[in-house]
Design an enzyme around this catalytic site. Structure first.
Site, PDB file in Angstrom:
ATOM      1  N   HIS A 206       0.797  -1.231   0.000  1.00  0.00           N
ATOM      2  CA  HIS A 206       0.000   0.000   0.000  1.00  0.00           C
ATOM      3  C   HIS A 206       0.828   1.278   0.000  1.00  0.00           C
ATOM      4  O   HIS A 206       0.269   2.370  -0.030  1.00  0.00           O
ATOM      5  CB  HIS A 206      -0.935   0.013   1.216  1.00  0.00           C
ATOM      6  CG  HIS A 206      -0.220   0.241   2.512  1.00  0.00           C
ATOM      7  ND1 HIS A 206       0.382  -0.769   3.216  1.00  0.00           N
ATOM      8  CD2 HIS A 206       0.019   1.376   3.217  1.00  0.00           C
ATOM      9  CE1 HIS A 206       0.940  -0.283   4.303  1.00  0.00           C
ATOM     10  NE2 HIS A 206       0.753   1.019   4.321  1.00  0.00           N
TER      11      HIS A 206
HETATM   12  C1  UD1 Z   1      -1.576   5.424   6.535  1.00  0.00           C
HETATM   13  C2  UD1 Z   1      -0.204   5.802   7.103  1.00  0.00           C
HETATM   14  C3  UD1 Z   1       0.794   4.692   6.826  1.00  0.00           C
HETATM   15  C4  UD1 Z   1       0.285   3.342   7.288  1.00  0.00           C
HETATM   16  C5  UD1 Z   1      -1.076   3.089   6.651  1.00  0.00           C
HETATM   17  C6  UD1 Z   1      -1.645   1.765   7.104  1.00  0.00           C
HETATM   18  C7  UD1 Z   1       0.265   8.218   7.084  1.00  0.00           C
HETATM   19  C8  UD1 Z   1       1.057   9.266   6.435  1.00  0.00           C
HETATM   20  N1  UD1 Z   1       0.289   7.013   6.483  1.00  0.00           N
HETATM   21  O1  UD1 Z   1      -1.448   5.374   5.123  1.00  0.00           O
HETATM   22  O2  UD1 Z   1       1.991   4.978   7.506  1.00  0.00           O
HETATM   23  O3  UD1 Z   1       1.182   2.342   6.890  1.00  0.00           O
HETATM   24  O4  UD1 Z   1      -1.953   4.141   7.049  1.00  0.00           O
HETATM   25  O5  UD1 Z   1      -2.872   1.515   6.553  1.00  0.00           O
HETATM   26  O6  UD1 Z   1      -0.355   8.475   8.084  1.00  0.00           O
HETATM   27  N2  UD1 Z   1      -8.971   5.137   2.798  1.00  0.00           N
HETATM   28  C9  UD1 Z   1     -10.211   4.582   2.823  1.00  0.00           C
HETATM   29  N3  UD1 Z   1     -10.715   4.153   4.020  1.00  0.00           N
HETATM   30  C10 UD1 Z   1     -10.012   4.228   5.178  1.00  0.00           C
HETATM   31  C11 UD1 Z   1      -8.744   4.800   5.142  1.00  0.00           C
HETATM   32  C12 UD1 Z   1      -8.221   5.246   3.948  1.00  0.00           C
HETATM   33  O7  UD1 Z   1     -10.892   4.478   1.814  1.00  0.00           O
HETATM   34  O8  UD1 Z   1     -10.521   3.803   6.228  1.00  0.00           O
HETATM   35  C13 UD1 Z   1      -8.402   5.571   1.501  1.00  0.00           C
HETATM   36  C14 UD1 Z   1      -8.678   6.987   1.153  1.00  0.00           C
HETATM   37  O9  UD1 Z   1      -8.937   7.006  -0.228  1.00  0.00           O
HETATM   38  C15 UD1 Z   1      -7.387   7.705   1.425  1.00  0.00           C
HETATM   39  C16 UD1 Z   1      -6.348   6.629   1.206  1.00  0.00           C
HETATM   40  O10 UD1 Z   1      -6.990   5.405   1.566  1.00  0.00           O
HETATM   41  O11 UD1 Z   1      -7.220   8.799   0.578  1.00  0.00           O
HETATM   42  C17 UD1 Z   1      -5.114   6.810   2.035  1.00  0.00           C
HETATM   43  O12 UD1 Z   1      -5.425   6.954   3.420  1.00  0.00           O
HETATM   44  P1  UD1 Z   1      -4.453   7.787   4.382  1.00  0.00           P
HETATM   45  O13 UD1 Z   1      -4.947   7.757   5.768  1.00  0.00           O
HETATM   46  O14 UD1 Z   1      -4.154   9.116   3.778  1.00  0.00           O
HETATM   47  O15 UD1 Z   1      -3.058   7.003   4.302  1.00  0.00           O
HETATM   48  P2  UD1 Z   1      -2.730   5.445   4.176  1.00  0.00           P
HETATM   49  O16 UD1 Z   1      -2.262   5.176   2.813  1.00  0.00           O
HETATM   50  O17 UD1 Z   1      -3.829   4.616   4.720  1.00  0.00           O
END
Ligand code: UD1
Length: 362
Positions: A206
């Site tokens: 991811h």
């Molecule tokens: C975050 C952490 C990363 C960790 C990862 C584990 C930061 C900078 N990154 O990355 O270190 O390894 O979590 O999962 O904090 N989304 C959903 N549903 C959710 C959560 C996210 O649909 O419940 C989607 C959204 O489109 C969002 C994307 O995932 O834009 C990324 O989510 P985000 O929280 O920005 O970062 P992660 O890639 O999950």
């Protein structure tokens, strides 16, 4: 004494759970509150973990959701400031390296509230990773820095952090793993997915560097399809990865023997980990969990902030050239496995040590 622990994203929940249990054991002395920022919000990225880990409903849910780094960090800060103003805690506990970790540390520091950072000192020395920025800044703001492995002690000393703030406590994520491992015997996940123990590859990918461009995603599909020629592959897909695969119209390009599932809860995922023949990942925590479980781990990143998993564990960091990764995975499938040991103080008692130190010092 009042303490607020911050949980924001999936990898935080298994770190907050053992800390919460330990504060509960000391509830005559500590009022412990949990604040969930809502950085992760999907049922299977958040709620399922609260259920599996027997965590109570958070005292505060900030509902910040996704966004650019600045938006997300800013929203968390604004919302968390209200919580701190209302509760006036003696300490804020932050864990790991996600945006919620840094955002809440900044708020606490500016309001003169003590901060404890659990999982301090880890460094990948790669500032293109948002987590590396979060780690460095959180550590520089913290008053109590709890370190999981010896590299963390060296990193903090080199950065000039006072010795009196640094504590080698061990790894709370391993506390959680040890506590819940017996429950995996009741998991039906292998049966439900049609997998045989020791005969499949478990994959999690991811990181933005692997999934945010069409080219790198195409390479991921080719890599996994090659593995599927040899073994069944189970690939629980993070929402970020799924969205990008969908946008690039790649979701239907996977080999039949690859199971693309939704994200999987804590206990079922542990069951998949402990029974895997090999794990391929770009996650941080999974490098540690595989080392503890003696399962071969191939990390498709250029660096690791958890070098102990390579030095004495089962982890191999092979870089992002997936042709090299494929060759290493194939060698493991042929039986060339790296034996490993368990790092010092990964013994299930880290939270006990952390809470003891905090109660003594505060
Ligand atoms: C975050 C952490 C990363 C960790 C990862 C584990 C930061 C900078 N990154 O990355 O270190 O390894 O979590 O999962 O904090 N989304 C959903 N549903 C959710 C959560 C996210 O649909 O419940 C989607 C959204 O489109 C969002 C994307 O995932 O834009 C990324 O989510 P985000 O929280 O920005 O970062 P992660 O890639 O999950």
């Amino acid at each position: 004494m009042k303490i607020i622990s911050v949980a924001g994203a999936r990898p935080n929940f298994m770190k907050v759970a053992p800390i919460h249990k330990e504060f509960r054991r000391n509830q005559s002395r500590v009022d412990h509150l949990i604040c969930h920022t809502g950085q992760h919000f999907d049922e299977n990225m958040s709620n399922v973990f609260f259920n599996d880990l027997e965590l109570p409903r958070p005292d505060y849910y900030l509902g910040v959701g996704s966004g650019s780094h600045a938006e997300q960090t800013g929203r968390i800060m604004t919302a968390f400031e209200d919580v701190v103003l209302k509760e006036r805690p003696d300490l804020v506990v932050v864990v790991g390296d996600v945006n919620s970790t840094l955002a809440c540390s900044l708020v606490a520091a500016k309001m003169g509230i003590n901060i404890a950072h659990v999982e301090a000192g880890l460094r990948s020395f790669d500032r293109t990773m948002p987590e590396e920025i979060n780690r460095m800044l959180t550590d520089s703001l913290s008053d109590f820095l709890f370190v999981t492995e010896k590299s963390g002690l060296e990193n903090l000393r080199r950065e000039g952090i006072a010795e009196s703030k640094i504590f080698f406590s061990g790894n709370v994520m391993i506390d959680c793993l040890l506590y819940y491992l017996p429950k995996t015997d009741r998991s039906e996940v292998l049966k439900n997915l049609g997998l045989n123990a020791g005969k499949y590859v478990l994959v999690t990918i991811h990181r933005p560097s692997n999934v945010d461009s069409e080219k790198s995603l195409e390479r991921v599909v080719i890599f996994l399809n090659e593995m599927a020629e040899k073994r069944k592959v189970i690939f629980p897909v993070h929402p970020r990865t799924r969205k990008n695969l969908n946008d690039c119209k790649l979701l239907d390009k996977f080999h039949d023997r690859i199971i693309l599932s939704d994200p999987i809860g804590y206990i079922d995922f542990l069951a998949l980990l402990k029974n895997a023949e090999v794990v391929v990942t770009d996650s941080g925590g999974i490098q540690e969990e595989t080392t503890f479980l003696h399962i071969p781990c191939i990390t498709i990143r250029d660096s690791t902030e958890r070098p102990v998993t390579v030095d004495i564990g089962t982890n191999r960091v092979v870089g992002t050239d997936l042709n090299i990764a494929r060759d290493v995975v194939f060698s493991v499938l042929k039986g060339e496995v790296k034996n490993g040991d368990i790092p010092p103080l990964w013994d299930g008692k880290a939270a006990v040590r952390i809470v003891e130190i905090l109660l003594q010092k505060l």
